[in-house]
Design a protein around this motif. Structure first.
Motif, PDB file in Angstrom:
ATOM      1  N   ALA A  85      62.458 -11.614  16.712  1.00  0.00           N
ATOM      2  CA  ALA A  85      62.358 -10.735  15.549  1.00  0.00           C
ATOM      3  C   ALA A  85      63.683 -10.780  14.792  1.00  0.00           C
ATOM      4  O   ALA A  85      64.744 -11.016  15.374  1.00  0.00           O
ATOM      5  N   VAL A  86      63.611 -10.548  13.480  1.00  0.00           N
ATOM      6  CA  VAL A  86      64.812 -10.518  12.644  1.00  0.00           C
ATOM      7  C   VAL A  86      64.912  -9.144  11.997  1.00  0.00           C
ATOM      8  O   VAL A  86      63.949  -8.662  11.387  1.00  0.00           O
ATOM      9  N   LEU A  87      66.072  -8.521  12.134  1.00  0.00           N
ATOM     10  CA  LEU A  87      66.318  -7.202  11.562  1.00  0.00           C
ATOM     11  C   LEU A  87      67.556  -7.287  10.676  1.00  0.00           C
ATOM     12  O   LEU A  87      68.619  -7.728  11.128  1.00  0.00           O
ATOM     13  N   VAL A  88      67.413  -6.883   9.430  1.00  0.00           N
ATOM     14  CA  VAL A  88      68.517  -6.930   8.469  1.00  0.00           C
ATOM     15  C   VAL A  88      69.062  -5.532   8.237  1.00  0.00           C
ATOM     16  O   VAL A  88      68.293  -4.593   7.993  1.00  0.00           O
ATOM     17  N   ILE A  89      70.369  -5.386   8.334  1.00  0.00           N
ATOM     18  CA  ILE A  89      71.045  -4.137   8.003  1.00  0.00           C
ATOM     19  C   ILE A  89      71.743  -4.336   6.665  1.00  0.00           C
ATOM     20  O   ILE A  89      72.583  -5.227   6.517  1.00  0.00           O
ATOM     21  N   GLY A 146      60.572  -9.610   8.169  1.00  0.00           N
ATOM     22  CA  GLY A 146      61.649  -8.992   8.919  1.00  0.00           C
ATOM     23  C   GLY A 146      61.613  -7.478   8.814  1.00  0.00           C
ATOM     24  O   GLY A 146      60.784  -6.895   8.114  1.00  0.00           O
ATOM     25  N   VAL A 147      62.525  -6.840   9.523  1.00  0.00           N
ATOM     26  CA  VAL A 147      62.657  -5.383   9.534  1.00  0.00           C
ATOM     27  C   VAL A 147      63.965  -5.037   8.840  1.00  0.00           C
ATOM     28  O   VAL A 147      64.967  -5.753   8.995  1.00  0.00           O
ATOM     29  N   PHE A 148      63.980  -3.931   8.082  1.00  0.00           N
ATOM     30  CA  PHE A 148      65.171  -3.579   7.302  1.00  0.00           C
ATOM     31  C   PHE A 148      65.651  -2.192   7.670  1.00  0.00           C
ATOM     32  O   PHE A 148      64.856  -1.252   7.810  1.00  0.00           O
ATOM     33  N   GLY A 205      66.307 -13.884   2.257  1.00  0.00           N
ATOM     34  CA  GLY A 205      64.936 -14.115   2.705  1.00  0.00           C
ATOM     35  C   GLY A 205      64.731 -15.532   3.208  1.00  0.00           C
ATOM     36  O   GLY A 205      64.049 -15.752   4.216  1.00  0.00           O
ATOM     37  N   ALA A 206      65.321 -16.505   2.519  1.00  0.00           N
ATOM     38  CA  ALA A 206      65.204 -17.900   2.955  1.00  0.00           C
ATOM     39  C   ALA A 206      65.872 -18.102   4.309  1.00  0.00           C
ATOM     40  O   ALA A 206      65.370 -18.850   5.164  1.00  0.00           O
ATOM     41  N   ASP A 207      66.991 -17.422   4.535  1.00  0.00           N
ATOM     42  CA  ASP A 207      67.668 -17.542   5.825  1.00  0.00           C
ATOM     43  C   ASP A 207      66.848 -16.907   6.947  1.00  0.00           C
ATOM     44  O   ASP A 207      66.854 -17.393   8.081  1.00  0.00           O
ATOM     45  N   ILE A 208      66.164 -15.816   6.643  1.00  0.00           N
ATOM     46  CA  ILE A 208      65.293 -15.201   7.654  1.00  0.00           C
ATOM     47  C   ILE A 208      64.204 -16.179   8.063  1.00  0.00           C
ATOM     48  O   ILE A 208      63.915 -16.361   9.258  1.00  0.00           O
ATOM     49  N   ASN A 209      63.605 -16.836   7.086  1.00  0.00           N
ATOM     50  CA  ASN A 209      62.560 -17.820   7.399  1.00  0.00           C
ATOM     51  C   ASN A 209      63.124 -18.982   8.213  1.00  0.00           C
ATOM     52  O   ASN A 209      62.464 -19.500   9.121  1.00  0.00           O
ATOM     53  N   ARG A 210      64.360 -19.381   7.911  1.00  0.00           N
ATOM     54  CA  ARG A 210      64.997 -20.463   8.662  1.00  0.00           C
ATOM     55  C   ARG A 210      65.209 -20.045  10.119  1.00  0.00           C
ATOM     56  O   ARG A 210      64.953 -20.813  11.049  1.00  0.00           O
ATOM     57  N   ILE A 211      65.664 -18.815  10.322  1.00  0.00           N
ATOM     58  CA  ILE A 211      65.888 -18.318  11.686  1.00  0.00           C
ATOM     59  C   ILE A 211      64.576 -18.229  12.455  1.00  0.00           C
ATOM     60  O   ILE A 211      64.494 -18.606  13.627  1.00  0.00           O
ATOM     61  N   LYS A 212      63.528 -17.760  11.795  1.00  0.00           N
ATOM     62  CA  LYS A 212      62.242 -17.613  12.472  1.00  0.00           C
ATOM     63  C   LYS A 212      61.650 -18.967  12.850  1.00  0.00           C
ATOM     64  O   LYS A 212      60.969 -19.091  13.871  1.00  0.00           O
TER      65      LYS A 212
END
Length: 492
Positions: A392-396, A431-433, A378-385
């Motif tokens: 947009a960030v999508l996690v698989i 993000g989207v999962f 989650g912290a990395d998603i915020n860093r990317i955003k």
């Protein structure tokens, strides 16, 4: 020894083994990190359990495109290709619809609407819509990515494989590499080594040099070094990947003048001398006719850091395969953030996909550790955003992975906890999962993928086979396409 005593001794040994088998924990006793000691019970020896297979019949029935069939069957409302309107039946995978769907924060699909809008306009814009697909060995060599790229480029235009490294650690599905022997690869995955502290990494998490990384206090030698790389389309790859309209190069951090020469099909298309710099520079060359070969030659006393080469189109969709073998998904924080910002600003991605989770499972010992890992994602998603506003960030999440318990293969401990933690943190970060574990059948489904005919996964019970990679890519593609169709149907 008399036969009676021999028989009694053997019975005593068997009795001791049987007692050990009954007292031994079913999951075994770990011996370091190397292996786990297990003893079968008497029941397991005399009446071995039969492996029950998860029903994946609906998945097996989902058609996938072969490499030879370079077409896209799905079409979208309000979209025209070659002057013909195209439509899609969003309910054609009804038995799988809930299992393969994308998960949104607060069920708000508008998170991806700007990306969907960009896809619609991609064929006519002067710059491509870019997708950065990060992942571990599950996507290595352009696995999964190549299939998704081909489907999206078929709908929204675009050609080329996107970013490639000077030195690849595994064969690339879409690009054939040939390079001089004096290149060295440096990766964010290298924990130690004399050059690790001085090496700098950008969007690809790796770089290449033809002279060593030296401390600032040590001057380069006076020898003029020459290095080259030749890139060709793989003949077995998708047709759209084999067409390149331009080549882009990111390099820098060299301390002596560098001569750079580029040839397409043996004809020089550019040459220049680049003065020493500590910055990241970008160079690009366009081709009037898609080349069958591009050769880049570097000459200088000190090598630049070469951060990546992109073979791409001028519009449509460009999708990069950014695999890091053994990665957990947290490696980007160890890259040079300045270089990362410069490269991502130049690439301008509309979507960043993070496909991780599998490599942390062997080390998971508790639910709390799984939750810590989810928070880190989650912290990395915020860093990317923050770094790429508007993307947009999508996690698989991880696929099913099996370990052997007795005679059976079962889902790895804490896999579902890792998946749940990743999903919760992804949605909390906006993000989207996509739940790959659920999409492939859930608990113990990897066994069914391994034993499918033909096999969809390798006998390591971890990685997909080439056919399985296409199958899981098709399931994700269907989920994405369904939501694009819903987006278009919801507009006035």
């Amino acid at each position: 020894m008399r036969p009676a005593w021999t028989l009694l001794f053997m019975l005593a040994v068997l009795a001791v083994v049987a007692v050990i088998g009954e007292l031994m924990p079913r999951e075994g006793i770990p011996v370091g990190n190397a292996f786990t000691l297990r003893f079968p019970t008497v029941k397991q020896v005399l009446f071995p359990e039969k492996q029950e297979l998860t029903d994946i019949s609906f998945i097996l029935e989902v058609p996938t495109d072969s490499v030879e069939v370079d077409t896209v069957a799905e079409t979208l409302p309000a979209l025209e290709l070659d002057g013909k309107p195209v439509t899609i039946d969003a309910g054609r995978l009804a038995p799988l619809a809930d299992r393969i769907r994308l998960h949104y924060p607060n069920d708000d699909r508008s998170v991806l609407h700007p990306f969907f809008a960009a896809l619609e306009s991609a064929p006519g814009t002067p710059h491509p819509v870019r997708i950065l697909h990060y992942g571990d060995s599950q996507i290595e060599g352009d696995r999964i990515t190549a299939y998704l790229r081909n489907k999206l480029q078929g709908l929204f235009g675009g050609t080329g494989p996107g970013l490639v490294s000077v030195v690849e650690i595994s064969p690339h599905f879409s690009v054939e590499h040939e390079a001089s022997e004096n290149w060295d690869r440096y990766s964010v995955m290298e924990r130690n080594g004399p050059a690790r502290k001085k090496a700098r990494f950008g969007t690809m998490g790796a770089m290449a040099r033809f002279t060593p990384v030296l401390p600032d206090t040590v001057a380069p030698d006076t020898v003029q070094h020459t290095a080259w790389i030749t890139l060709r389309p793989q003949r077995a790859s998708y047709a759209r990947t084999r067409t390149w309209q331009r080549c882009r190069l990111w390099l820098g951090d060299h301390r002596t003048p560098l001569t750079l020469t580029v040839e397409a099909d043996g004809v020089q298309v550019g040459t220049e001398v680049i003065e020493p710099t500590t910055q990241v520079l970008e160079r690009q060359w366009s081709f009037a006719t898609p080349p069958g070969e591009v050769k880049i030659t570097f000459s200088g006393q000190d090598s630049p850091n070469v951060y990546g080469i992109s073979l791409e189109s001028r519009n449509g969709v460009v999708m990069d395969n950014l695999a890091m073998r053994g990665a957990s998904g947290l490696e980007l924080r160890a890259t040079d953030q300045g270089i990362l910002r410069t490269m991502t600003a130049s690439l301008d991605p509309g979507l960043v996909i993070l496909q991780y989770g599998g490599n942390v499972l062997p080390y998971m010992k508790s639910v709390e550790q799984a939750q810590d890992y989810g928070r880190a994602i989650g912290a990395d998603i915020n860093r990317i955003k923050r770094m790429i506003p508007g993307a947009a960030v999508l996690v698989i999440g991880p696929s099913d992975m099996s370990i052997k318990e007795g005679d059976l293969y079962v889902t790895r401990p804490f896999l579902e906890d890792v998946r749940d933690a990743m999903k919760a943190s992804t949605l909390a970060a906006g993000g989207v999962f996509w739940d790959m574990y659920d999409a492939m059948g859930g608990r113990n489904s990897m066994v069914s993928w391994v034993e499918a005919d033909p096999p969809l996964a390798a006998e390591d019970y971890t990685h997909f086979s080439p056919l399985g990679a296409r199958k899981i890519a098709e399931l994700f593609h269907e989920a994405l396409l369904t939501d694009i169709a819903l987006y278009q149907q919801s507009r006035p």
